[in-house]
Write an enzyme that holds these catalytic residues in place. Sequence first.
Site, PDB file in Angstrom:
ATOM      1  N   GLY A  24      40.434  47.845  16.952  1.00 22.63           N
ATOM      2  CA  GLY A  24      40.628  46.729  17.874  1.00 22.63           C
ATOM      3  C   GLY A  24      41.658  45.743  17.371  1.00 22.63           C
ATOM      4  O   GLY A  24      42.523  45.284  18.127  1.00 22.63           O
ATOM      5  N   ILE A  25      41.583  45.404  16.074  1.00 25.32           N
ATOM      6  CA  ILE A  25      42.551  44.465  15.491  1.00 25.32           C
ATOM      7  C   ILE A  25      43.962  45.025  15.586  1.00 25.32           C
ATOM      8  O   ILE A  25      44.903  44.341  16.004  1.00 25.32           O
ATOM      9  CB  ILE A  25      42.191  44.178  14.018  1.00 25.32           C
ATOM     10  CG1 ILE A  25      40.859  43.436  13.920  1.00 25.32           C
ATOM     11  CG2 ILE A  25      43.289  43.370  13.337  1.00 25.32           C
ATOM     12  CD1 ILE A  25      40.362  43.278  12.493  1.00 25.32           C
ATOM     13  N   THR A  74      47.700  54.208  12.177  1.00 21.38           N
ATOM     14  CA  THR A  74      47.936  55.394  13.000  1.00 21.38           C
ATOM     15  C   THR A  74      48.215  55.016  14.443  1.00 21.38           C
ATOM     16  O   THR A  74      49.129  55.549  15.074  1.00 21.38           O
ATOM     17  CB  THR A  74      46.709  56.322  12.934  1.00 21.38           C
ATOM     18  OG1 THR A  74      46.400  56.600  11.567  1.00 21.38           O
ATOM     19  CG2 THR A  74      46.977  57.621  13.669  1.00 21.38           C
ATOM     20  N   SER A  75      47.428  54.090  14.979  1.00 20.06           N
ATOM     21  CA  SER A  75      47.610  53.730  16.387  1.00 20.06           C
ATOM     22  C   SER A  75      48.977  53.115  16.629  1.00 20.06           C
ATOM     23  O   SER A  75      49.597  53.348  17.673  1.00 20.06           O
ATOM     24  CB  SER A  75      46.511  52.764  16.845  1.00 20.06           C
ATOM     25  OG  SER A  75      46.598  51.525  16.172  1.00 20.06           O
ATOM     26  N   ASP A  79      35.555  58.551  20.720  1.00 19.69           N
ATOM     27  CA  ASP A  79      36.620  58.184  19.792  1.00 19.69           C
ATOM     28  C   ASP A  79      37.277  56.895  20.242  1.00 19.69           C
ATOM     29  O   ASP A  79      37.573  56.712  21.437  1.00 19.69           O
ATOM     30  CB  ASP A  79      37.669  59.301  19.738  1.00 19.69           C
ATOM     31  CG  ASP A  79      38.838  58.931  18.856  1.00 19.69           C
ATOM     32  OD1 ASP A  79      38.658  58.864  17.642  1.00 19.69           O
ATOM     33  OD2 ASP A  79      39.927  58.678  19.415  1.00 19.69           O
ATOM     34  N   GLY A  84      51.363  63.795  14.894  1.00 19.89           N
ATOM     35  CA  GLY A  84      50.010  63.554  14.415  1.00 19.89           C
ATOM     36  C   GLY A  84      49.280  64.815  14.012  1.00 19.89           C
ATOM     37  O   GLY A  84      48.346  64.766  13.212  1.00 19.89           O
ATOM     38  N   GLY A 109      40.312  55.643  19.676  1.00 20.61           N
ATOM     39  CA  GLY A 109      41.666  55.811  20.204  1.00 20.61           C
ATOM     40  C   GLY A 109      41.673  56.431  21.583  1.00 20.61           C
ATOM     41  O   GLY A 109      42.481  56.064  22.447  1.00 20.61           O
ATOM     42  N   HIS A 120      37.925  51.922   2.884  1.00 22.11           N
ATOM     43  CA  HIS A 120      38.252  51.244   4.133  1.00 22.11           C
ATOM     44  C   HIS A 120      37.007  50.879   4.917  1.00 22.11           C
ATOM     45  O   HIS A 120      37.031  50.808   6.143  1.00 22.11           O
ATOM     46  CB  HIS A 120      39.175  52.119   4.985  1.00 22.11           C
ATOM     47  CG  HIS A 120      40.526  52.312   4.398  1.00 22.11           C
ATOM     48  ND1 HIS A 120      40.811  53.353   3.549  1.00 22.11           N
ATOM     49  CD2 HIS A 120      41.647  51.578   4.495  1.00 22.11           C
ATOM     50  CE1 HIS A 120      42.066  53.269   3.172  1.00 22.11           C
ATOM     51  NE2 HIS A 120      42.600  52.204   3.722  1.00 22.11           N
ATOM     52  N   ARG A 148      39.874  59.448   8.978  1.00 21.36           N
ATOM     53  CA  ARG A 148      38.814  58.930   8.113  1.00 21.36           C
ATOM     54  C   ARG A 148      37.423  59.290   8.606  1.00 21.36           C
ATOM     55  O   ARG A 148      36.472  59.298   7.840  1.00 21.36           O
ATOM     56  CB  ARG A 148      38.927  57.404   8.012  1.00 21.36           C
ATOM     57  CG  ARG A 148      40.206  56.951   7.345  1.00 21.36           C
ATOM     58  CD  ARG A 148      40.330  55.447   7.378  1.00 21.36           C
ATOM     59  NE  ARG A 148      41.696  55.065   7.038  1.00 21.36           N
ATOM     60  CZ  ARG A 148      42.230  53.907   7.330  1.00 21.36           C
ATOM     61  NH1 ARG A 148      41.526  53.014   7.969  1.00 21.36           N
ATOM     62  NH2 ARG A 148      43.467  53.630   6.985  1.00 21.36           N
TER      63      ARG A 148
END
Length: 581
Positions: free
Chosen positions: A403-404, A445-446, A557, A487, A559, A217, A544
Amino acid sequence: MTRLFNDPAAFADEALAGFVAAHRRWVRPVTGGVVRAGGTPAGQVAVVIGGGSGHYPAFSGLVGAGLAHGAAVGNVFASPSAQQIRTVAKAADGGAGVLLMFGNYAGDVLHFGQAADRLTAEGVRAETFAVTDDISSAPAAEHAKRRGIAGDLPVFKAASAAAEAGLPLEEVIAVAAHANARTRSFGIAFSGCTLPGAGRPLFTVPEGRMAVGLGIHGEPGIGEEALPSADRAAELLVASLLNELPDGVDAPRGHRAAVILNGLGSVKYEELFVVYHRVAQLLEEAGVTAVEPEVGELVTSFDMAGVSLTLTWLDERLETLWTAPADTPAYRKGAVAAPTAPAATAEPAEGAEAEDVIPDATPASRQTAGTAAAALRVIAATVEEHADELGRIDAVAGDGDHGIGMLRGATAADTAARTAHERGAGAGTVLHRAADAWADRAGGTSGALWGTILHAVGDALGDTERPTAATVSDGVTRACDEVRRIGGARVGDKTMVDVLVPFADTLAVETAAGARTAAAWDRAATAATTAAAATADLLPQMGRARPHAEKSLGTPDAGAHSLALIVRAVHGVLTDTTGEN
């Protein structure tokens, strides 16, 4: 090539559409992915695989006879949403149950797990299985924490061949577990990959050096070494895997193994063959017989210049499954008869789902719904403003897609909330619609966590009462509890939980002390901003970024940072709508 695309948010959808147009002999499209063109024979277990885009031929390229029955495909390096997975699984279901398979990444675990729960509730038996072959991502003692990389292929292949042979779901799962336990992978890279529309790679490797132990990734490796010759690269790959043998393999000599030398995107076939020449010599010297080796691009990472080696240590049963025929757009071996059985199920036609009815709501809740919709509009604008920054922060030790993903999710949530509000929905329904849209569009995850947050707050607000400060605080507390539950993160793990907990706790304390909504939110947002900045001093314990912990020191971080930005922006909406200062 990836620099040609200026709208990365649309890349995955357009790539999937083009893939289907080119491969209609094998696949047909369903919302969120593809299934076999001929369907799943009635009574056969369906193996549905999936993950993010950017890894072709994984995952859509592996759908066809002898391999997967369907694939759910997410945005770039992001898990498909639970809704996408559910839709693909229902279209692939042959009546004998569905096995959902994926690499062991946090977003995949969350979304595939949620999809399995929904399918089971709807009467479709569904189980999940995560591949964990990457030896660099966690020590052997923590095998369950390892990621799935090119070892996805032999594990998917074994399970799919077992399903093709008519085995029941329990035995297909057992085959997957056995193949996974005997599969190991290790990778190296000479340059990072570049996301669609980006102007630079996610990581760089100094001239004359290589990254060792990388993921798929765009994460940097866990270390660096001097750039080797092709023979030295082969020696490193083979030695790394022979140093960790699975249970049941006491020594390499006398054993047989499926061998995959995988190109990650920019190391092309002739170069791979040069490396494999030495790999084959080393395995032979070690007494290992290579069985139907594969050399090529099988699990890629856009344009990353790198290679990985996978060994699956075979026994008689696994060898039969590995050598069984398959016919997919990107992977073929042996002779496969054309499917004759019709699909047992098909994707529902548009409008076949339950009619979209907006629940009744009181005028007070509709008024609150306007505030909720306005907040989501501001959230989308805030994420758009900071999307590049969030991606940059995420790329320090991760894959750079935060961001995407946040932009896709927040934009979809804004649209869904506005539509529901215009149709007269109450606050709870507006937030529930926004939650579903965010999770479905963002994936990863987000997406799962923000869907959970908005759902929990929507549950607290409901569609009848005008919420008080205590109601809002209760919803945020519920959201915090749910995020930690699904989570598994704790304060100090360097995740959004490091911000969500102090935000929820401060909001609860201020509300209990009698503060009005906007004032309490203001103090909680200040606590969130402070906590987000403090994550720069933490070492990641999950996700990751965990194998690259030291690289993330000094950087917050992603997030946590995005959550702090959002709650601060929402305070402005609360001030405007309540008239509080």
